[in-house]
Write a protein that holds these residues in place. Structure first.
Motif, short mmCIF file in Angstrom:
data_model
loop_
_atom_site.label_atom_id
_atom_site.label_comp_id
_atom_site.label_asym_id
_atom_site.label_seq_id
_atom_site.Cartn_x
_atom_site.Cartn_y
_atom_site.Cartn_z
N ILE A 158 0.87 -1.17 0.00
CA ILE A 158 0.00 0.00 0.00
C ILE A 158 0.91 1.22 0.00
N LEU A 159 0.56 2.21 -0.80
CA LEU A 159 1.26 3.49 -0.80
C LEU A 159 0.34 4.50 -0.13
N LEU A 160 0.82 5.10 0.95
CA LEU A 160 0.04 6.07 1.71
C LEU A 160 0.55 7.48 1.42
N LEU A 161 -0.36 8.41 1.25
CA LEU A 161 -0.02 9.82 1.07
C LEU A 161 -0.64 10.60 2.22
N GLY A 162 0.21 11.31 2.94
CA GLY A 162 -0.26 12.10 4.06
C GLY A 162 0.17 13.55 3.95
N ALA A 163 -0.57 14.42 4.61
CA ALA A 163 -0.26 15.84 4.65
C ALA A 163 0.39 16.15 5.99
N VAL A 164 1.58 16.75 5.96
CA VAL A 164 2.27 17.17 7.17
C VAL A 164 1.82 18.59 7.49
N ALA A 213 -4.60 9.92 0.90
CA ALA A 213 -4.90 8.88 -0.08
C ALA A 213 -4.13 7.61 0.28
N ARG A 214 -4.65 6.50 -0.25
CA ARG A 214 -3.95 5.22 -0.16
C ARG A 214 -4.23 4.46 -1.44
N TRP A 215 -3.18 3.87 -1.96
CA TRP A 215 -3.29 3.09 -3.19
C TRP A 215 -2.77 1.70 -2.94
N GLN A 216 -3.45 0.71 -3.48
CA GLN A 216 -2.99 -0.67 -3.41
C GLN A 216 -3.11 -1.25 -4.81
N GLN A 217 -1.97 -1.45 -5.45
CA GLN A 217 -1.95 -1.93 -6.82
C GLN A 217 -0.55 -2.39 -7.15
N THR A 218 -0.30 -2.65 -8.39
CA THR A 218 1.03 -3.09 -8.78
C THR A 218 1.75 -2.08 -9.66
N ASP A 219 1.02 -1.22 -10.36
CA ASP A 219 1.64 -0.19 -11.17
C ASP A 219 1.57 1.11 -10.38
N TRP A 220 2.72 1.56 -9.92
CA TRP A 220 2.78 2.72 -9.03
C TRP A 220 2.98 4.03 -9.78
N THR A 221 3.03 3.99 -11.10
CA THR A 221 3.31 5.19 -11.90
C THR A 221 2.27 6.28 -11.64
N GLU A 222 1.00 5.93 -11.74
CA GLU A 222 -0.06 6.94 -11.59
C GLU A 222 -0.13 7.50 -10.16
N PRO A 223 -0.11 6.67 -9.11
CA PRO A 223 -0.15 7.25 -7.76
C PRO A 223 1.04 8.17 -7.47
N LEU A 224 2.24 7.78 -7.91
CA LEU A 224 3.41 8.62 -7.67
C LEU A 224 3.30 9.94 -8.45
N ALA A 225 2.80 9.87 -9.67
CA ALA A 225 2.61 11.09 -10.47
C ALA A 225 1.54 11.99 -9.83
N THR A 226 0.48 11.40 -9.31
CA THR A 226 -0.57 12.17 -8.64
C THR A 226 -0.02 12.88 -7.42
N ALA A 227 0.79 12.17 -6.62
CA ALA A 227 1.37 12.77 -5.42
C ALA A 227 2.29 13.94 -5.80
#
Length: 157
Positions: free
Chosen positions: A100-106, A118-132
């Motif tokens: 799981i990739l977690l995105l948090g606001a500090v 946000a939290r993403w659970q998948q195998t292609d991390w390109t889109e979540p990393l680009a969104t972050a």
């Protein structure tokens, strides 16, 4: 115990509660329900987790939709925080079903846990990393955390 054997052993009321949890994407609650259904011997954790996966596949057309996690939606979530974030933070976490990739606001002030965005659970991390990255750019804050290499130890699976 196979998923089929466990499913047929569960009382009807427990099956209904398990499916209700699965449809709401609450697999750990479904696992807990199976383990506490009064079966003797008590089903094992992995047997229950396997059945939760099977029920998720069977009920795929009834699953509650995942929340939108596009830049506009996440920017709205960030704007609703008590203070504007000073940074965004990515963190990998693993569970029984994968990474799981977690995105948090500090937020400003004493260090604490980042507020979840946000939290993403998948195998292609390109889109979540680009969104972050795009969200950090829009908010004008740094993005901290892992790079584009994917989860740690992902190749060891």
């Amino acid at each position: 115990m196979t998923p089929h054997e466990l499913w047929t052993a569960l009382p009807q009321e427990a099956r209904e509660r398990v499916d209700a949890f699965v449809v709401r994407r609450m697999r750990m609650h479904a696992v807990k329900e199976m383990r506490e259904a009064g079966l003797v011997p008590r089903p094992g954790l992995y047997d229950c987790a396997d059945l939760a996966v099977v029920r998720t596949e069977i009920l795929a057309d009834r699953l509650v939709p995942l929340p939108a996690q596009d830049v506009d939606t996440l920017a709205g979530k960030a704007a609703a925080l008590p203070e504007p974030p000073t940074a965004l933070e990515l963190e990998w976490d693993g569970d029984s079903w994968g990474w799981i990739l977690l995105l948090g606001a500090v937020l400003p002030g004493p260090p604490g846990c980042p507020r979840p965005l946000a939290r993403w659970q998948q195998t292609d991390w390109t889109e979540p990393l680009a969104t972050a990255r795009a969200l950090a750019d829009r908010l004008g804050v740094p993005l901290r955390g892992p790079g584009d290499d994917g989860p740690p130890y992902a190749g060891a699976e």
